[in-house]
Design an enzyme around this catalytic site. Structure first.
Site, PDB file in Angstrom:
ATOM      1  CG  HIS A 234      -3.474   3.174   1.016  1.00  0.00           C
ATOM      2  ND1 HIS A 234      -3.874   2.674  -0.207  1.00  0.00           N
ATOM      3  CD2 HIS A 234      -3.591   2.151   1.905  1.00  0.00           C
ATOM      4  CE1 HIS A 234      -4.212   1.404  -0.047  1.00  0.00           C
ATOM      5  NE2 HIS A 234      -4.058   1.070   1.209  1.00  0.00           N
TER       6      HIS A 234
ATOM      7  CG  ASN B 207      -6.948  -1.150  -0.164  1.00  0.00           C
ATOM      8  OD1 ASN B 207      -6.073  -0.862  -0.968  1.00  0.00           O
ATOM      9  ND2 ASN B 207      -6.695  -1.418   1.107  1.00  0.00           N
TER      10      ASN B 207
ATOM     11  CB  CYS C 193      -0.925   0.009   1.210  1.00  0.00           C
ATOM     12  SG  CYS C 193      -1.957  -1.456   1.275  1.00  0.00           S
TER      13      CYS C 193
HETATM   14  O1  UT7 Z   1      -4.599  -1.386   2.728  1.00  0.00           O
HETATM   15  C1  UT7 Z   1      -3.802  -2.107   3.598  1.00  0.00           C
HETATM   16  C2  UT7 Z   1      -4.125  -1.853   4.986  1.00  0.00           C
HETATM   17  N1  UT7 Z   1      -5.371  -2.508   5.320  1.00  0.00           N
HETATM   18  C3  UT7 Z   1      -6.148  -1.949   6.204  1.00  0.00           C
HETATM   19  O2  UT7 Z   1      -5.877  -0.891   6.678  1.00  0.00           O
HETATM   20  C4  UT7 Z   1      -7.381  -2.706   6.627  1.00  0.00           C
HETATM   21  C5  UT7 Z   1      -7.593  -2.540   8.093  1.00  0.00           C
HETATM   22  N2  UT7 Z   1      -8.694  -3.317   8.627  1.00  0.00           N
HETATM   23  C6  UT7 Z   1      -9.982  -3.122   8.271  1.00  0.00           C
HETATM   24  O3  UT7 Z   1     -10.272  -2.302   7.432  1.00  0.00           O
HETATM   25  C7  UT7 Z   1     -11.042  -3.899   9.007  1.00  0.00           C
HETATM   26  O4  UT7 Z   1     -10.458  -4.635  10.032  1.00  0.00           O
HETATM   27  C8  UT7 Z   1     -11.874  -4.860   8.087  1.00  0.00           C
HETATM   28  C9  UT7 Z   1     -12.767  -4.046   7.174  1.00  0.00           C
HETATM   29  C10 UT7 Z   1     -10.944  -5.714   7.259  1.00  0.00           C
HETATM   30  C11 UT7 Z   1     -12.739  -5.793   8.895  1.00  0.00           C
HETATM   31  O5  UT7 Z   1     -13.590  -5.047   9.730  1.00  0.00           O
HETATM   32  P1  UT7 Z   1     -13.671  -5.358  11.289  1.00  0.00           P
HETATM   33  O6  UT7 Z   1     -14.669  -4.460  11.840  1.00  0.00           O
HETATM   34  O7  UT7 Z   1     -12.287  -5.291  11.853  1.00  0.00           O
HETATM   35  O8  UT7 Z   1     -14.243  -6.825  11.293  1.00  0.00           O
HETATM   36  P2  UT7 Z   1     -13.599  -8.149  11.918  1.00  0.00           P
HETATM   37  O9  UT7 Z   1     -12.533  -8.690  11.049  1.00  0.00           O
HETATM   38  O10 UT7 Z   1     -13.273  -7.920  13.368  1.00  0.00           O
HETATM   39  O11 UT7 Z   1     -14.838  -9.123  11.859  1.00  0.00           O
HETATM   40  C12 UT7 Z   1     -16.059  -8.845  12.601  1.00  0.00           C
HETATM   41  C13 UT7 Z   1     -17.102  -9.876  12.192  1.00  0.00           C
HETATM   42  C14 UT7 Z   1     -16.594 -11.313  12.261  1.00  0.00           C
HETATM   43  O12 UT7 Z   1     -17.667 -12.119  12.632  1.00  0.00           O
HETATM   44  P3  UT7 Z   1     -17.844 -12.631  14.173  1.00  0.00           P
HETATM   45  O13 UT7 Z   1     -16.584 -13.403  14.460  1.00  0.00           O
HETATM   46  O14 UT7 Z   1     -17.954 -11.387  14.983  1.00  0.00           O
HETATM   47  O15 UT7 Z   1     -19.065 -13.441  14.116  1.00  0.00           O
HETATM   48  C15 UT7 Z   1     -16.241 -11.637  10.831  1.00  0.00           C
HETATM   49  O16 UT7 Z   1     -16.319 -13.001  10.536  1.00  0.00           O
HETATM   50  O17 UT7 Z   1     -17.479  -9.649  10.831  1.00  0.00           O
HETATM   51  C16 UT7 Z   1     -17.299 -10.871  10.081  1.00  0.00           C
HETATM   52  N3  UT7 Z   1     -16.911 -10.503   8.739  1.00  0.00           N
HETATM   53  C17 UT7 Z   1     -17.795 -10.271   7.767  1.00  0.00           C
HETATM   54  N4  UT7 Z   1     -19.134 -10.301   7.746  1.00  0.00           N
HETATM   55  C18 UT7 Z   1     -19.746 -10.021   6.590  1.00  0.00           C
HETATM   56  C19 UT7 Z   1     -15.658 -10.313   8.231  1.00  0.00           C
HETATM   57  N5  UT7 Z   1     -15.722  -9.970   6.949  1.00  0.00           N
HETATM   58  C20 UT7 Z   1     -17.044  -9.940   6.621  1.00  0.00           C
HETATM   59  C21 UT7 Z   1     -17.745  -9.637   5.440  1.00  0.00           C
HETATM   60  N6  UT7 Z   1     -19.091  -9.696   5.473  1.00  0.00           N
HETATM   61  N7  UT7 Z   1     -17.119  -9.312   4.293  1.00  0.00           N
END
Ligand code: UT7
Length: 349
Positions: A276, A306, A114
């Site tokens: 970014h 992204n 990134c």
């Molecule tokens: O560009 C490079 C740098 N990258 C970044 O900066 C990305 C940084 N991170 C993020 O943007 C966020 O962490 C994400 C968007 C990737 C994920 O969001 P989050 O709020 O951190 O979600 P999480 O990974 O903690 O997951 C929360 C819940 C989980 O379910 P349970 O365990 O609570 O039941 C996941 O399984 O959301 C679930 N989940 C989804 N649900 C529906 C994860 N991805 C999805 C999805 N659709 N696509």
């Protein structure tokens, strides 16, 4: 010493639009979840069998070259930033060079994910400042859609990323106080695996993952890509999203302040911050911390997702085309991503 400037800028995104609802057809996700957590509404995917990372880069480069008022033959060095190259090797820089029909000049591929575009800008800046090159072509391009896990297992990664390319031509300028004022590059490999695409690779069991990946007991070969990796579908990028998020919201403001303080500015002096496009929530957090107004920050992740190394040049070009980047404006670029790597650049347009 000479200063360098962005003399031409262009971007290319594939025609195919993939909405959040389109993704619900192949994985357990929802439009609401994706918009709430990331701000993304849709992204672009390349046309399979027709487009690649380098062909998108070439399209963006042609526009940047024309806007710089030069021809491809005037380019004297190529820098190509991507994490999704056409081939494992050689890099996409030489493929773009072939497509532009400009053999002989140097072509450097960089792998800073990134932060790739800002790292590349810093390299171009150094080459131009020293007088070594006069027209450096810098490209950031990604074809993520070809290498993501589109099952529910990979949904936290696959809904975020999109395809596209951006390019700039860097030239020397004699206008005092104009151009690239400074660039700031950082990395910390401690958390390398928190956002990574580790297979295929030469790590071959060094992290105690010998059984997990099924490394064979044989003297030669067979370690790069094993049958077990294939069977277990361990061939996709993975991300510890929350962990990455926490670092990102800390490092973005830090590296932006570093660029401002180096040049005697404050956040209020920024005309446009182009971060970014990792996640709209991250950009909004950074905006709040730095007390920036809405018209000081440019985001377009809603439309493109992204696009990693391409996200900054795509956003910068789009903002420029809309007239949001004007002569004399103070423009700040900032990135954070896999590595971890983070970086910023301050530009007097
Ligand atoms: O560009 C490079 C740098 N990258 C970044 O900066 C990305 C940084 N991170 C993020 O943007 C966020 O962490 C994400 C968007 C990737 C994920 O969001 P989050 O709020 O951190 O979600 P999480 O990974 O903690 O997951 C929360 C819940 C989980 O379910 P349970 O365990 O609570 O039941 C996941 O399984 O959301 C679930 N989940 C989804 N649900 C529906 C994860 N991805 C999805 C999805 N659709 N696509």
């Amino acid at each position: 010493m000479l200063q360098s400037k962005i003399a031409g800028i262009g971007y290319y995104v594939p025609e195919k639009i993939v909405t959040n609802n389109d993704l619900t057809r192949v994985m357990d996700t929802s439009n609401e979840w994706i918009i709430e957590r990331t701000g993304i509404e849709e992204r672009r995917y390349i046309e399979r069998h027709k487009e690649t990372t380098s062909t998108m880069g070439t399209e963006a480069a042609k526009i940047a070259i024309e806007r710089a008022g030069i021809t491809p033959q005037d380019i004297d060095f190529i820098i190509f930033a991507t994490l999704s190259p056409d081939y494992y090797f050689p890099g996409s820089g030489v493929l773009l060079q072939r497509q532009l029909g400009i053999p002989g000049i140097g072509a450097l591929d960089i792998r800073n994910q990134c932060s790739g575009f800002v790292y590349g800008l810093s390299i171009a800046d150094q080459f131009v400042k020293t007088g070594m090159y006069k027209n450096v072509l810098l490209v950031g391009s990604e074809a993520h859609s070809m290498g993501l896990d589109f099952t529910t297992r990979g949904r936290n990664v696959s809904v975020i990323f999109g395809d596209g390319a951006g390019a700039v031509v860097i030239q020397p300028t004699e206008e005092k106080g104009k151009g690239i004022l400074s660039t700031h590059l950082h990395a910390d490999g401690e958390h390398a695996e928190q956002l990574a695409y580790i297979n295929p690779g030469s790590h071959c069991g060094i992290h105690g993952d010998r059984e997990k990946f099924g490394y064979p007991d044989q003297e030669f070969g067979g370690m790069f890509l094993t049958q077990k990796m294939w069977d277990d579908e361990d061939l996709y990028p993975n991300m510890n999203g929350q962990f990455v998020f926490k670092f990102a919201v800390k490092k973005f403001p830090e590296v932006i302040m570093e660029a401002l303080q180096t040049n005697g500015y404050t956040p209020a002096d920024i005309n446009l911050l182009v971060p970014h496009q990792a996640n709209l929530r991250i950009a909004q957090f950074v905006q709040k911390v730095l007390k920036l107004k809405d018209d000081q920050v440019y985001n377009n992740i809603q439309k493109y997702g992204n696009t990693t190394a391409a996200s900054i040049p795509i956003a910068l070009c789009e903002a420029w085309e809309k007239g949001l980047v004007k002569d004399g404006d103070l423009v700040c670029l900032a990135a954070f991503g896999s590595g971890f790597t983070w970086a910023s650049a301050l530009i007097k347009w």
